[in-house]
Design an enzyme around this catalytic site. Structure first.
Site, PDB file in Angstrom:
ATOM      1  N   HIS A 175      18.609  12.346  46.580  1.00 35.58           N
ATOM      2  CA  HIS A 175      18.259  12.198  48.010  1.00 35.58           C
ATOM      3  C   HIS A 175      19.324  12.824  48.917  1.00 35.58           C
ATOM      4  O   HIS A 175      19.504  12.397  50.053  1.00 35.58           O
ATOM      5  CB  HIS A 175      18.071  10.725  48.390  1.00 35.58           C
ATOM      6  N   SER A 198      28.806  36.781  63.298  1.00 39.39           N
ATOM      7  CA  SER A 198      27.915  36.616  64.444  1.00 39.39           C
ATOM      8  C   SER A 198      28.358  37.582  65.528  1.00 39.39           C
ATOM      9  O   SER A 198      29.552  37.817  65.708  1.00 39.39           O
ATOM     10  CB  SER A 198      27.994  35.178  64.952  1.00 39.39           C
ATOM     11  N   GLU A 225      20.715  32.893  52.423  1.00 36.51           N
ATOM     12  CA  GLU A 225      19.632  32.621  53.385  1.00 36.51           C
ATOM     13  C   GLU A 225      18.489  33.619  53.221  1.00 36.51           C
ATOM     14  O   GLU A 225      17.312  33.257  53.277  1.00 36.51           O
ATOM     15  CB  GLU A 225      20.160  32.669  54.818  1.00 36.51           C
ATOM     16  N   LYS A 235      32.429  32.794  63.344  1.00 44.53           N
ATOM     17  CA  LYS A 235      31.394  32.569  62.339  1.00 44.53           C
ATOM     18  C   LYS A 235      31.516  33.476  61.115  1.00 44.53           C
ATOM     19  O   LYS A 235      31.836  34.644  61.209  1.00 44.53           O
ATOM     20  CB  LYS A 235      30.011  32.793  62.956  1.00 44.53           C
TER      21      LYS A 235
END
Ligand code: ARG
Length: 474
Positions: free
Chosen positions: A164, A285, A298, A291
């Protein structure tokens, strides 16, 4: 002008037509812009067909030799970028055949004897996919080997195991990586099994019913390395189930890569901070200078959707198609090509990136330590002291509550306080509350103990080198 040149706009099939094809219809029906990718396999299939026609006496040896030389020269033209593809000639097959006749004269027109584009394209697709499966399996094996090497280095590294997405029990990082490895084992098996059903020769089915020439299909199969000859001509030209099952196997593989992606993304976040990915696999970024984004996982996660979509597209394409060939099947190509490109790209980038993962071992250990992850070990300890498991579960629950209320992990609670919860607890309890003790105790086949992880890696290496995984039932 020869007979065949007399039809409108000189189509190879123009004989029965009385006006040229509408310009937009010509573009709409053409596939050459994408099926030219099959050129090498189309030429290989044509060479085998010509050799067979000579063997059975339909062509002379001299004719077959001229055809083969012509086809080889055309391959060379294509590979050097000198070939002129024509949309008017519709597809890869007619482009190559027309060029053959241009180069070697009328004997080129004999190549298509006893053959149709219907069995030709089915043959090309099978030959092409067979090679691509081999390339995909090779890349998959490179990724698997990288995983084994990383798992070996991290066999003792402690991290939290999750259920979980909540800390559950300590595991070793090597064990977690070996879970990924095992998913890929099954993907590799599936691809190898699919390859067997891809590797069946349709050629000889001709348009749908077979041909009146005394063809030798076994000989063609032998020349092209097919393991079997398709039994039924109607089925051979029409079914694309071999593509669908490849896409199903590919979808499962992408599903696994997306699960790995998800964990890589979580682990590189500041909140987890379990691993670093080298800068060369990350991007920045344009607005936020701080970043460093996990774009590679992804993208892999996102690209899984393309492959699932192509599976659905092909199932829908095939559904309810009457026998035998229908032009619908021209629509099999772009989804399959894109799925193959996607799979190869994702596997390549993973095989490069995953062995370069830099684990943050202190952070992983800390996350396992602070999550009451040894609670089950304490319950098992009480069971060994004679407490029934359900009672032990209740006792440990109270100890966890005490820890939550006072901001301490189980190993930080002093003995007197633990004994106030159960007098069965002795000073030896701290041995089972350590993370190392917890993982080492799960010491059986499939368990997370470092010794078991090392043994699993050794077995995995043996399976890979003997190719046993390809045939194992599970
Ligand atoms: N380009 C076609 C395909 O990909 C080749 C077969 C065409 N056959 C035909 N009878 N129109 O399916």
């Amino acid at each position: 002008m020869s007979e065949q040149d007399s039809g409108p706009s000189r189509k190879p099939w123009g004989g029965r037509f009385s006006e040229p094809t509408d310009a937009f219809v010509e573009a709409f029906t053409a596939s050459v812009d994408f099926d030219r990718r099959l050129y090498a396999h189309d030429i290989a299939g044509s060479i085998a067909h010509a050799r067979m026609l000579a063997k059975v006496g339909v062509l002379t040896e001299a004719e077959a030799n001229r055809i083969v030389e012509g086809l080889e020269a055309i391959r060379e033209e294509i590979e050097s970028g000198r070939f002129e593809w024509s949309v008017a000639l519709e597809d890869v097959h007619m482009n190559i055949e027309a060029r053959l006749t241009e180069r070697i004269g009328d004997v080129g027109k004999k190549l298509h004897t006893g053959r149709s584009r219907n069995d030709q394209v089915a043959t090309d697709m099978r030959l092409w996919l067979r090679d691509e499966i081999d390339a995909i399996v090779a890349e998959l094996e490179r990724l698997q080997t990288g995983l084994l090497d990383l798992a070996e280095r991290e066999a003792e590294t402690i991290m939290p195991g999750f259920t979980h997405l909540q800390v559950a029990m300590p595991v070793t990082f090597g064990h977690h990586l070996m879970a990924w490895f095992e998913m890929l084992v099954r993907d590799r098996q599936r691809l190898i099994e699919v390859r067997r059903r891809v590797n069946v020769l349709p050629l000889g089915a001709a348009a749908l019913a077979g041909t009146t020439y005394p063809i030798d299909r076994e000989y063609v199969a032998e020349l092209l390395g097919f393991e079997a000859v398709a039994e039924n001509s109607l089925d051979a030209v029409s079914d694309r189930d071999f593509i669908i099952e490849f896409l199903a196997a590919g979808s499962l593989l992408m599903m696994h890569l997306s699960r790995m992606a998800e964990e890589l993304i979580l682990w590189t976040s500041a909140q987890f901070d379990f691993i670093r990915l080298p800068d060369r696999f990350c991007t920045g970024s344009s607005i936020m200078p701080q970043k460093k984004n996990p774009d590679v996982p992804e993208l892999v996660r996102g690209k899984s959707g393309r492959v699932f979509g192509h599976l659905t597209a092909l199932l829908t394409l095939m559904k309810a198609q009457p026998l035998a060939y229908n032009k619908d099947n021209q629509e099999d190509k772009e989804p399959l090509f894109d799925a193959v490109d996607t799979l190869r790209g994702c596997l390549r980038v993973y095989a490069d990136m995953i062995p370069a993962i830099e684990p943050n071992r202190d952070r992983m250990r800390e996350a396992a330590r602070s999550g009451f992850s040894t609670a089950t070990d304490l319950a098992d300890y009480l069971v060994r002291k004679g407490v029934p498991f359900r009672d032990a579960h209740e006792i440990v629950g109270r100890a966890v509550r005490l820890g939550v209320e006072t901001g301490r992990d189980l190993a930080e609670i002093p003995l007197e306080e633990l004994q106030a919860i159960s007098e069965r607890i002795g000073p030896d309890v701290y041995e089972v509350l350590t993370l190392e003790g917890s993982v080492a105790a799960r010491d059986h086949l499939g368990g997370t103990a470092p010794a078991q992880v090392r043994a699993a890696i050794a077995r995995a290496r043996a399976r890979m080198s003997s190719r046993a995984d390809a045939t194992r039932a599970v």
